[in-house]
Write an enzyme that holds these catalytic residues in place. Structure first.
Site, PDB file in Angstrom:
ATOM      1  N   SER A 169       9.383  10.077 -29.882  1.00 25.32           N
ATOM      2  CA  SER A 169      10.519  10.845 -30.392  1.00 25.32           C
ATOM      3  C   SER A 169      11.780  10.031 -30.171  1.00 25.32           C
ATOM      4  O   SER A 169      11.841   9.183 -29.268  1.00 25.32           O
ATOM      5  CB  SER A 169      10.631  12.179 -29.650  1.00 25.32           C
ATOM      6  OG  SER A 169      11.855  12.836 -29.948  1.00 25.32           O
TER       7      SER A 169
ATOM      8  N   TYR B 137      11.396  16.632 -21.859  1.00 21.20           N
ATOM      9  CA  TYR B 137      10.879  16.116 -23.122  1.00 21.20           C
ATOM     10  C   TYR B 137      11.206  14.626 -23.253  1.00 21.20           C
ATOM     11  O   TYR B 137      10.352  13.815 -23.630  1.00 21.20           O
ATOM     12  CB  TYR B 137      11.466  16.911 -24.285  1.00 21.20           C
ATOM     13  CG  TYR B 137      10.875  16.566 -25.630  1.00 21.20           C
ATOM     14  CD1 TYR B 137       9.582  16.945 -25.956  1.00 21.20           C
ATOM     15  CD2 TYR B 137      11.617  15.875 -26.583  1.00 21.20           C
ATOM     16  CE1 TYR B 137       9.037  16.648 -27.198  1.00 21.20           C
ATOM     17  CE2 TYR B 137      11.086  15.573 -27.816  1.00 21.20           C
ATOM     18  CZ  TYR B 137       9.802  15.951 -28.120  1.00 21.20           C
ATOM     19  OH  TYR B 137       9.259  15.646 -29.348  1.00 21.20           O
TER      20      TYR B 137
ATOM     21  N   LYS C 236       8.391  11.645 -23.605  1.00 15.65           N
ATOM     22  CA  LYS C 236       8.384  10.804 -24.807  1.00 15.65           C
ATOM     23  C   LYS C 236       8.817   9.375 -24.506  1.00 15.65           C
ATOM     24  O   LYS C 236       8.365   8.427 -25.154  1.00 15.65           O
ATOM     25  CB  LYS C 236       9.255  11.431 -25.893  1.00 15.65           C
ATOM     26  CG  LYS C 236       8.704  12.735 -26.451  1.00 15.65           C
ATOM     27  CD  LYS C 236       7.320  12.544 -27.045  1.00 15.65           C
ATOM     28  CE  LYS C 236       6.818  13.789 -27.753  1.00 15.65           C
ATOM     29  NZ  LYS C 236       5.491  13.586 -28.404  1.00 15.65           N
TER      30      LYS C 236
END
Length: 253
Positions: free
Chosen positions: A140, A153, A157
């Site tokens: 991401s 997150y 990632k």
């Protein structure tokens, strides 16, 4: 038919980017194993691929279950003797903020990082047997720049990007290429979860976020799938260990 005769496995292959990748890989000649926890959605994708003249099968697996992932890998090895394309696409939006429960942390790490790491390891022999395999991870832009919503997150990632570099070095001598795609905003069913708000507020936050993107919009899942096809095929035969942002220019800023 850029993937004629290839065996491909796509995790979270029944919706969003995974669905588009599954369908495009099959249209390009691959036999696609659509892995998803949603049996009905996976079956729908497979039925559509077969109706269009392609080859596909569903595997209903919760990627948090390492025993189930090992059984899936063993089945692939036994039936096909190789795997040409592993698309580690599975992921979920991270819980917001720093005040997480241990359960929220564990779920994010299990789905965004642990599952793909272990599945890749379980399939290592099958990938090496291909002689020309491609492993693709979905990272991401939040792994390249900080997420304003979820530090966890970004952690998972960003870890995927580091893993890709290491795996690329470890497997290069065996003809296995390893790369990642770093999408920005993508118009998928999971997109609203990133904005963590009511439907009305979500639309406002989406508009404000999209205004920061130089191309002025979110990506469509099919646009991510085209990059996955490039990485899966011989078009990228000398590309390994890299992460490709597909973000409308967001990280260029």
């Amino acid at each position: 038919m850029k993937l004629q005769g290839k065996i491909a496995l796509v995790t979270a292959g029944a919706s969003g980017m995974g669905r588009s990748g599954s369908e495009l890989f099959a249209a390009e000649g691959a036999h696609v194993i659509v892995v998803d926890v949603d049996a009905a959605a996976a079956g729908e994708v497979v039925d559509g691929i077969v109706a269009a003249g392609g080859q596909a099968e569903a595997a209903v697996v919760d990627v948090r279950d390492l025993t189930a992932l090992k059984a899936l890998a063993d089945d692939v090895q036994q039936r096909f003797g190789k795997l040409d394309i592993l698309y580690n696409n599975v992921g979920i939006p991270g819980a917001a903020g720093l005040q997480l429960t241990p359960e929220e942390w564990d779920t994010g790490v299990e789905i965004n990082a642990r599952a793909s790491f272990f599945l890749s390891g379980y399939l290592e022999d099958a990938l090496k047997a291909s002689g020309n395999a491609s492993v693709i991870f979905t990272s991401s832009t939040s792994g390249l720049i900080g997420s304003p919503f979820s530090p966890m997150y970004s952690f998972t990632k960003g870890g995927v990007i580091a893993l890709v570099r290491s795996m690329a070095l470890a497997l290069a001598a065996d003809g296995v290429r390893v790369n990642a795609i770093a999408p920005g905003s993508v118009e998928t069913p999971g997109l609203p979860a990133f904005f963590r708000a009511s439907p009305e507020e979500t639309e406002k936050r989406k508009a404000a976020f999209f205004a920061q993107i130089p191309l002025g919009r979110a990506a469509q899942p099919e646009e991510i799938a085209q990059v996955a096809l490039f990485l899966a095929s011989d078009m990228s035969s000398f590309v390994t260990g890299v992460t490709i942002p597909v973000d409308g220019g967001l990280t260029a800023k």
